[in-house]
Each structure stands twice: as C-alpha cells, then as structure tokens.
Design a protein around this motif. Structure first.
Motif, PDB file in Angstrom:
ATOM      1  N   ARG A   1     -15.080 104.580  -5.136  1.00  0.00           N
ATOM      2  CA  ARG A   1     -15.508 103.210  -4.810  1.00  0.00           C
ATOM      3  C   ARG A   1     -16.869 102.875  -5.428  1.00  0.00           C
ATOM      4  N   SER A   2     -17.027 103.264  -6.697  1.00  0.00           N
ATOM      5  CA  SER A   2     -18.334 103.085  -7.338  1.00  0.00           C
ATOM      6  C   SER A   2     -18.714 101.618  -7.497  1.00  0.00           C
ATOM      7  N   GLU A   3     -17.759 100.738  -7.340  1.00  0.00           N
ATOM      8  CA  GLU A   3     -18.073  99.313  -7.476  1.00  0.00           C
ATOM      9  C   GLU A   3     -18.864  98.771  -6.274  1.00  0.00           C
ATOM     10  N   TYR A   4     -18.899  99.527  -5.171  1.00  0.00           N
ATOM     11  CA  TYR A   4     -19.597  99.037  -3.968  1.00  0.00           C
ATOM     12  C   TYR A   4     -20.983  99.656  -3.828  1.00  0.00           C
TER      13      TYR A   4
END
Ligand SMILES: Cc1ncc(COP(=O)(O)O)c(C=O)c1O
Length: 397
Positions: A245-248
């Motif tokens: 979940r690197s986008e968060y």
C-alpha cells in the motif's frame, strides 16, 4: 566449557542455522517484499518459510497472523500496549519476567525510577497480580476470582525463567474463553522445549523469542495473533514502510504488515527457520523427554548435596529444564564466579530480570544460581556440574 545458560539464550545453535544465515548474506541479501527481482523474491520466500515453520511448531493456522518482532519483549509490548486502553483490567501472575511486568506497570501509570522522567502518556490500565505459591505454582481458580467486569486480558508466562515452573495456560485459556477475555502467553521459556498449541490451549496472543529453545539467533521473535483478536484494534508500536500500500501515507490496517514496519531481520529469520526445522525434525516431545531426564538427575543430585537449597516444584514433569538453587553460606554471585573460573561452567546468577518471581520464591534480593539446560546438554555434564556444586558447598560449610 559446560554451557548451562540456555534459559538466557541457547548455545550451541542446531546444525544448519549458521549455514542458512551465511547463505542469505552470500547469495540472497535483498530486501523482501520491496522489489520484483529474483533476489528480493527469494528473500520474501525465506521470510514466509520462517513464518510457516514457527506456525507449525505452535500449531497456529495462519502464517500471516504472525508478526515478526526483534524478541519476545517487543512482542509482549505490542500485545499489551497495542490492545489495552485506559479503564481496562488485566490479570497476571507473580512469576512474570520484567518483559511482561514493566510494560504492565507503565500502562498502569507507575512512575519510573529515573531522574527527569518525561511526563507519562501511559496510565489508566488496572493490573491484578495473582500470587503464586512459593514454588511458583499458579492456581487457575485464583485467576478466575480476580476477573472483574472490566477485565480484558489475562497475561501469563508459560514457564518461569527462574525455576521453570509451568503455568496452567490451558486451564486459564478455558476460563478466558468462557468469560470472553483474551489470553496472552509469553512462551519465551517453552517454545521449542515444551509442546505449545495455540488452538488446543486457547491462546489468543502468543509471544515467542527465537534465540532460546527454537534454536534461532538473537534479534528474532514475534507475536502470533489469534482469530479472536480484532487486528483493527491493535495500535502498532511503530509505523513506516511495509512494502505494501505504498500509495498511502497512512499505515496499512491488515496483518502482518500493519505491525511490521521497516526492513525485517531476514538474515536472522533464515537462521530461525533452520533452528525451528531442526527442532521439528528431532521432535518437541523427544527434546522434552531428554530434558526431563536431565532435570530429574540435576534436581535429585542437588538435593543430595548438604547445604544446597533447590527452589521450585522439585518435579521435572511440572517444570522446564531450568533449575534454581543456592548454597548455604555462599552468595549466588560467588557461586557463579567460581563455577566459571574453576570448573568452566557457564550459568546465570541473581534476579534473572524477574524480581517479583524472586519475592514469590523467597529469594529476593540476592536471587539464585540458575542452571538452564537444553537439548544439547548431556548426563555427563550434569554429573560434572553436580561434582562442582558439591565441592563449593563443602567449601562453604
Ligand atoms: C519468560 C521470559 N520472558 C521474556 C524474556 C525476554 O526475552 P527476550 O530478551 O528475548 O525478549 C525472557 C528471557 O529471558 C523470558 O525468559
């Protein structure tokens, strides 16, 4: 050298442990879960294989509900600080290690004994310490009697690190299920040396450390989080990169990632997997049988020495292979020094990070001399050690 300090950390490590760690350093080396190249994939495979091995030994059904920590101390902190809130009540025993007791006291809001302590941001949790017998035995009925309407958790070690006494976790587990409470168990002294089954024993949270009887290196351990624990209610100890979940910008909310921020100790986990696989191949029951035989010889031998005082249940079936004793007229620190200097026997003396346990046993503040045996110790070593203690006791009389 006779190594009798296995209750602190095991040595030697099983065959294959050092090799697995060297292989990781020499041939793999990459960060797991953060890239798609073959070395990163192999690193991720090693981490998962270690999860599977540890879950197999503890009969835990889901490897993704195992959170890696650097040791059981961190695991216990995660369980206690992560789940308890002001107003909650916890029941524990008087045989706990400071790895359980100190986080509990901090959650209670106890002032810490150092200069310039910062203003506390913990507090408000209520703690009941159930007194064990002078041999370290806990009565499950007393645990039940301590339960209040706001009790949320019972937190116990599985076996004392001072005298090896086994605590009745399965009986307490049944009580916890009936009363809808969580059971947290510190398996530091039993993992790999005594059968632990999180399902049969109804353990909701199991803290383990890799460097004792599981045969792994230091810097490995973890927390197994059972199905009854709502992971969304766990406040992680730390937050950061997880590779998922690197986008968060905010922490993931699923196990194990939510509690495993930062690059893991893959070299250590490679060694831990090898250690646990060795234990599984030899069999926990076979290791236990070997250790019971040695413990029996040790307890009987010590009890036959005039001036030696042995603590605990004095029954090898009711304890692990950790035996505490004193010599009348000689301080434990001197006994330990002379055992090392004159006989090449390495053991541990003092309070073993468990002052409350020593108060229970009546050995506070000087503590005891502790022999912690392992799968690798032999009957000959026990005989030699008994000869050494006999000589020291004669000197002290
Ligand atoms: C019962 C118990 N709990 C906790 C610990 C702490 O272990 P670690 O230092 O690996 O966190 C130990 C080790 O000495 C122990 O015996």
């Amino acid at each position: 050298m006779i190594y009798f300090d296995n209750a602190a950390t095991s040595w030697p490590k099983p065959p294959g442990v050092a090799e697995a760690m060297t292989r990781f350093i020499d041939e793999v080396g990459a960060n797991p879960g953060r890239a798609a190249h073959r070395q990163a994939i192999e690193s991720g495979r090693i981490v998962y294989a270690a999860r599977e091995a540890v879950c197999e030994i503890f009969h835990a059904p889901d490897p993704l509900r195992l959170v890696w920590c650097k040791n059981v101390t961190e695991a216990l902190n995660l369980a206690l600080r992560g789940l308890l809130r002001p107003g909650d009540h916890v029941v524990t025993s008087s045989m706990e290690h400071n790895s359980m007791m100190r986080p509990l006291r901090a959650l209670e809001g106890a002032p810490e004994r150092h200069q310039g302590a910062p203003e506390r941001h913990l507090g408000g949790v209520e703690v009941t310490v159930v007194e064990c017998s002078p041999s370290g035995v806990l009565d499950p009925a007393e645990v039940e009697a301590a339960i209040r309407p706001n009790t949320r958790m019972v937190a116990l070690n599985h076996a004392s690190n001072v005298v090896g006494t086994l605590l009745p976790v399965a009986e307490v587990g049944a009580i916890c299920r009936e009363r809808d409470l969580l059971l947290l168990v510190d398996a530091a002294q039993t993992g790999g040396a005594y059968p632990v089954d999180v399902q049969a024993d109804k353990i909701d949270l199991l803290g383990f450390t890799g460097h004792k009887s599981l045969g792994g290196p230091m810097g490995t351990g973890g927390l197994i989080v059972g199905e009854r624990v709502d992971e969304t209610q766990i406040d992680p100890l730390i937050r950061g990169g997880t590779g998922s979940r690197s986008e968060y910008e905010v922490q993931p909310d699923f196990l194990p990632d939510m509690c495993e921020s930062g690059t893991p100790n893959v070299v250590g986990l490679a060694g831990l997997e090898a250690g646990v696989r060795w234990v599984l191949a030899r069999g926990v029951q076979a290791i236990r049988a070997h250790e019971v035989t040695l413990t029996q010889a040790l307890i009987e031998g010590l009890r036959s020495i005039p001036g030696a005082i042995v603590y605990g249940t004095l029954d090898p079936e009711l304890q692990t292979a950790t035996v505490s004793f004193n010599i009348d007229g000689m301080r434990p620190s001197l006994v330990g020094l002379r055992l090392d200097d004159e006989y090449g026997i390495g053991c541990r003396v003092g309070l073993h990070c468990a002052p409350t346990a020593h108060r229970t046993l009546g050995t506070f503040p000087d503590g005891t001399v502790r022999f912690g045996l392992s799968a690798f110790n032999t009957a000959d070593e026990v005989e030699i050690a008994l000869g050494a203690v006999r000589q020291l006791a004669a000197d002290a009389s």
